[in-house]
Design a protein around this motif. Structure first.
Motif, mmCIF file in Angstrom:
data_model
loop_
_atom_site.group_PDB
_atom_site.id
_atom_site.type_symbol
_atom_site.label_atom_id
_atom_site.label_comp_id
_atom_site.label_asym_id
_atom_site.label_seq_id
_atom_site.Cartn_x
_atom_site.Cartn_y
_atom_site.Cartn_z
ATOM 1 N N ALA A 65 -6.615 0.373 2.123
ATOM 2 C CA ALA A 65 -5.232 0.689 1.777
ATOM 3 C C ALA A 65 -4.460 -0.568 1.410
ATOM 4 O O ALA A 65 -3.647 -0.576 0.460
ATOM 5 N N ALA A 66 -4.697 -1.665 2.108
ATOM 6 C CA ALA A 66 -4.016 -2.930 1.801
ATOM 7 C C ALA A 66 -4.427 -3.443 0.431
ATOM 8 O O ALA A 66 -3.594 -3.971 -0.336
ATOM 9 N N VAL A 67 -5.696 -3.288 0.088
ATOM 10 C CA VAL A 67 -6.174 -3.737 -1.223
ATOM 11 C C VAL A 67 -5.537 -2.896 -2.317
ATOM 12 O O VAL A 67 -5.130 -3.426 -3.377
ATOM 13 N N ASP A 68 -5.437 -1.588 -2.090
ATOM 14 C CA ASP A 68 -4.816 -0.730 -3.092
ATOM 15 C C ASP A 68 -3.346 -1.116 -3.285
ATOM 16 O O ASP A 68 -2.833 -1.146 -4.420
ATOM 17 N N GLU A 69 -2.659 -1.378 -2.174
ATOM 18 C CA GLU A 69 -1.260 -1.796 -2.288
ATOM 19 C C GLU A 69 -1.135 -3.119 -3.033
ATOM 20 O O GLU A 69 -0.216 -3.324 -3.836
ATOM 21 N N ALA A 121 -14.414 1.809 11.214
ATOM 22 C CA ALA A 121 -14.020 2.716 10.120
ATOM 23 C C ALA A 121 -12.509 2.667 9.889
ATOM 24 O O ALA A 121 -12.041 2.637 8.731
ATOM 25 N N GLN A 122 -11.733 2.629 10.976
ATOM 26 C CA GLN A 122 -10.284 2.533 10.832
ATOM 27 C C GLN A 122 -9.898 1.211 10.192
ATOM 28 O O GLN A 122 -8.991 1.156 9.336
ATOM 29 N N THR A 123 -10.557 0.153 10.571
ATOM 30 C CA THR A 123 -10.266 -1.160 9.980
ATOM 31 C C THR A 123 -10.594 -1.167 8.498
ATOM 32 O O THR A 123 -9.843 -1.735 7.680
#
Length: 231
Positions: free
Chosen positions: A204-208, A196-198
């Motif tokens: 978050a990386a995709v959003d960035e 879940a953390q991954t």
């Protein structure tokens, strides 16, 4: 006259055979006694030695030998000669020789048959096992099991200790398996939390990355007018 002489010869020969058989029995008995007296320590062993009082195989051999001798005693020369009375009257010495040969062959054949039965049935091994069980039972203070006469009780008395033993064995095993399952459940839960953390970090990386691409397109559109692209 001939009948009286034959009867006296028959009685004399019968007495000789009885005397010989009695001497043979006495010789066998005296042969056994010195063997026991020469070794007094081998007759009575101390109780601490784990040896049975009687070897069953030796007792069996002794019983069969005694039965054999009693059986052969019934085939006496008197009965044998009375069966073949005309031949006996003609030649008593020859009849005596035939009787001795008959007894020898009879004894040999019966002994061979008894040995064959012992070998085919494995009596030597089974009797030795009984001797070992007797030695083991001497060290067991508990009384041997005896049937009560009620099949249900006897059946339960046999099965209940068996199931209790199995239950005593299965309880620690079950506890061990439950502990292993709990440890595996904790590892699975930790793995799920890590996944879940991954997923959160990836999201978050995709959003960035999407935000940076949008910013790049905005900067590119502001630096390059639309007419340049038309040319």
């Amino acid at each position: 006259m001939e009948q009286s002489e034959a009867a006296t010869q028959k009685e004399t020969v019968g007495n000789i055979c009885v005397k010989d058989s009695g001497e043979n029995h006495s010789n066998e008995a005296t042969a056994e006694v010195p063997s026991q007296e020469s070794n007094p320590g081998s007759v009575c062993k101390p109780p601490e030695e784990k040896e049975p009082r009687f070897k069953r195989l030796k007792l069996f051999e002794k019983a069969t030998n005694m039965s054999l001798e009693k059986f052969i005693d019934h085939a006496s020369f008197d009965r044998f000669s009375s069966t073949f009375l005309p031949l006996y009257k003609q030649n008593p010495q020859r009849m005596e020789s035939i009787h001795k040969q008959f007894i020898e062959e009879l004894r040999k054949t019966i002994k061979e048959d008894i040995s064959g039965l012992i070998k085919d049935g494995g009596l030597d091994v089974k009797l030795d096992e009984l001797d070992k069980l007797e030695c083991a039972a001497k060290n067991n203070p508990k009384p041997a099991w005896r049937p009560s006469g009620v099949p249900e009780q006897d059946f339960c008395s046999f099965l209940i200790p068996y199931y209790q033993k199995q239950e005593a064995y299965m309880r620690p095993e079950l506890k061990k398996i439950k502990a292993e399952n709990a440890a595996l459940a904790q590892k699975v839960q930790a793995g799920r939390e890590s996944i879940a953390q991954t997923e959160q970090r990836i999201s978050a990386a995709v959003d960035e990355w999407k935000a940076s691409v949008t910013e790049f397109e905005r900067l590119a559109s502001s630096l390059c007018p639309a007419d340049v692209f038309d040319v």
